[in-house]
Design a protein around this motif. Structure first.
Motif, mmCIF file in Angstrom:
data_model
loop_
_atom_site.group_PDB
_atom_site.id
_atom_site.type_symbol
_atom_site.label_atom_id
_atom_site.label_comp_id
_atom_site.label_asym_id
_atom_site.label_seq_id
_atom_site.Cartn_x
_atom_site.Cartn_y
_atom_site.Cartn_z
ATOM 1 N N VAL A 189 37.408 3.565 -25.955
ATOM 2 C CA VAL A 189 37.052 2.259 -26.486
ATOM 3 C C VAL A 189 37.505 1.167 -25.504
ATOM 4 O O VAL A 189 38.644 1.181 -25.031
ATOM 5 C CB VAL A 189 37.692 2.025 -27.878
ATOM 6 N N PRO A 190 36.620 0.239 -25.124
ATOM 7 C CA PRO A 190 37.038 -0.866 -24.259
ATOM 8 C C PRO A 190 38.181 -1.641 -24.912
ATOM 9 O O PRO A 190 38.090 -2.030 -26.078
ATOM 10 C CB PRO A 190 35.776 -1.721 -24.129
ATOM 11 N N ARG A 227 34.549 -2.984 -11.949
ATOM 12 C CA ARG A 227 35.580 -3.347 -12.919
ATOM 13 C C ARG A 227 35.683 -2.275 -13.990
ATOM 14 O O ARG A 227 34.674 -1.699 -14.394
ATOM 15 C CB ARG A 227 35.243 -4.683 -13.593
ATOM 16 N N PRO A 228 36.887 -2.034 -14.497
ATOM 17 C CA PRO A 228 37.009 -1.086 -15.621
ATOM 18 C C PRO A 228 36.476 -1.716 -16.902
ATOM 19 O O PRO A 228 36.316 -2.936 -17.005
ATOM 20 C CB PRO A 228 38.521 -0.847 -15.710
ATOM 21 N N ALA A 229 36.207 -0.871 -17.894
ATOM 22 C CA ALA A 229 35.748 -1.378 -19.189
ATOM 23 C C ALA A 229 36.846 -2.154 -19.893
ATOM 24 O O ALA A 229 36.575 -3.072 -20.671
ATOM 25 C CB ALA A 229 35.271 -0.223 -20.063
ATOM 26 N N ALA A 251 41.286 -17.961 -25.877
ATOM 27 C CA ALA A 251 40.540 -18.133 -24.628
ATOM 28 C C ALA A 251 40.439 -16.824 -23.859
ATOM 29 O O ALA A 251 39.466 -16.601 -23.123
ATOM 30 C CB ALA A 251 41.213 -19.195 -23.763
ATOM 31 N N ALA A 252 41.415 -15.943 -24.034
ATOM 32 C CA ALA A 252 41.362 -14.624 -23.390
ATOM 33 C C ALA A 252 40.585 -13.626 -24.242
ATOM 34 O O ALA A 252 39.858 -12.777 -23.717
ATOM 35 C CB ALA A 252 42.778 -14.104 -23.143
ATOM 36 N N VAL A 253 40.732 -13.724 -25.561
ATOM 37 C CA VAL A 253 40.167 -12.722 -26.461
ATOM 38 C C VAL A 253 38.658 -12.876 -26.636
ATOM 39 O O VAL A 253 37.904 -11.886 -26.582
ATOM 40 C CB VAL A 253 40.872 -12.782 -27.832
ATOM 41 N N LEU A 254 38.191 -14.095 -26.859
ATOM 42 C CA LEU A 254 36.781 -14.288 -27.200
ATOM 43 C C LEU A 254 35.809 -13.830 -26.112
ATOM 44 O O LEU A 254 34.792 -13.192 -26.433
ATOM 45 C CB LEU A 254 36.522 -15.744 -27.575
ATOM 46 N N PRO A 255 36.049 -14.110 -24.827
ATOM 47 C CA PRO A 255 35.116 -13.584 -23.822
ATOM 48 C C PRO A 255 35.036 -12.060 -23.835
ATOM 49 O O PRO A 255 33.957 -11.486 -23.644
ATOM 50 C CB PRO A 255 35.710 -14.093 -22.500
ATOM 51 N N PHE A 256 36.161 -11.410 -24.088
ATOM 52 C CA PHE A 256 36.150 -9.944 -24.147
ATOM 53 C C PHE A 256 35.322 -9.444 -25.324
ATOM 54 O O PHE A 256 34.599 -8.452 -25.212
ATOM 55 C CB PHE A 256 37.583 -9.424 -24.247
ATOM 56 N N LEU A 257 35.425 -10.120 -26.453
ATOM 57 C CA LEU A 257 34.703 -9.686 -27.650
ATOM 58 C C LEU A 257 33.223 -10.029 -27.607
ATOM 59 O O LEU A 257 32.398 -9.313 -28.194
ATOM 60 C CB LEU A 257 35.318 -10.323 -28.901
ATOM 61 N N HIS A 259 31.271 -11.123 -24.653
ATOM 62 C CA HIS A 259 30.489 -10.911 -23.441
ATOM 63 C C HIS A 259 30.303 -9.421 -23.185
ATOM 64 O O HIS A 259 31.148 -8.616 -23.560
ATOM 65 C CB HIS A 259 31.174 -11.555 -22.236
ATOM 66 N N PRO A 260 29.200 -9.049 -22.536
ATOM 67 C CA PRO A 260 28.984 -7.630 -22.236
ATOM 68 C C PRO A 260 30.119 -7.061 -21.384
ATOM 69 O O PRO A 260 30.610 -7.709 -20.455
ATOM 70 C CB PRO A 260 27.666 -7.621 -21.468
#
Length: 265
Positions: A189-190, A227-229, A251-257, A259-260
């Motif tokens: 899981v990413p 880049r790793p997943a 700000a760190a969490v939302l792009p990960f959730l 964005h592809p």
């Protein structure tokens, strides 16, 4: 908001917002209230399902030992009861350990995993932090009366008199050795790891954790193709105790959730 009967526990949860579900798991001696500062930013993009873990907040203590593994099974059962489907999961500290065990024990339930200030082995904490954890007992709980955490517990817990008992049971949990490195290395899981630069966990442990997830082994490439997943964020100027309230966290969490992310092959 409501309760779900899972594995002999009456588990409290709150649902808010709309969209893909994101389950939130608080830290030790916390509750759903712990995410007050983080909720507004996350609600713009996610349906939030915040849970009070056994013995915490509005969920009464269960007649069984406090264990990361059983709490992970409880949350997994809640995800099934609410029919959330493949979900995202964010856990902080104690809740991060529960979230990590859920990813290990029930990998098909998760789409993405966010672990905030969470080690993968017990000795990932600084020695002084481990010593303080090992010393937790009912007397510690008595000394912590009047703190913000106790005031919240006294206001919302079904049995406010269980506050010292929670400290004793938490101390027993935190004295148990664990090392989940092999299971972490097998995760697909990413995962986003988030730590403070002055966390209760050394930055070196964060880098080792990231390495187990496939990160930090090579250059990501000019186009990011290598880049790793999974991802790692070390947030500056923060500690284990204020990271949940920092604007840098969403700000760190939302792009990960949102964005592809390249899925593992």
């Amino acid at each position: 908001m409501g309760y779900a009967q899972v594995n002999g526990v009456r588990l409290y949860y709150e649902v808010s917002g709309s969209g893909r579900p994101l389950v939130l798991l608080h830290g030790g001696f916390g509750s759903t209230e712990s995410f007050a500062a983080l909720r507004p930013a996350l609600l713009a993009r996610r349906r939030l399902v915040a849970v009070d873990l056994p013995g915490h907040g509005r969920t009464a203590d269960a007649d069984r030992p406090l264990r990361y593994e059983t709490m992970a099974d409880d949350v997994a059962a809640l995800v099934g009861q609410l029919d959330l489907g493949e979900t995202d999961l964010l856990g902080y500290s104690l809740g991060g350990a529960v979230a990590l065990r859920l990813a290990i024990q029930h990998p098909r339930l998760l789409r993405r995993l966010v672990l905030v200030s969470t080690p993968f082995r017990r000795r990932g904490w600084y020695p002084a932090v481990l010593a303080a954890m090992a010393a937790q007992d009912e007397r510690t709980g008595e000394r912590m009366r009047g703190t913000p955490a106790h005031e919240t517990y006294a206001r919302i817990a079904p049995r406010p008199q269980d506050w010292p008992r929670l400290w004793a049971r938490s101390g027993e949990l935190m004295r148990r050795e664990y090392d989940w490195s092999a299971e972490v290395a097998a995760l697909t899981v990413p995962t986003l790891l988030v730590f403070a630069d002055a966390d209760s966990i050394p930055v070196g442990h964060a880098a080792e954790f990231f390495g187990l997830l496939g990160g930090g082994h090579r250059d990501g490439g000019w186009d990011g193709a290598d880049r790793p997943a999974s991802r790692l964020a070390v947030l500056p100027g923060l500690t284990h105790y204020d990271i949940l309230d920092a604007p840098a966290l969403p700000a760190a969490v939302l792009p990960f959730l949102t964005h592809p992310v390249r899925e593992p092959t």
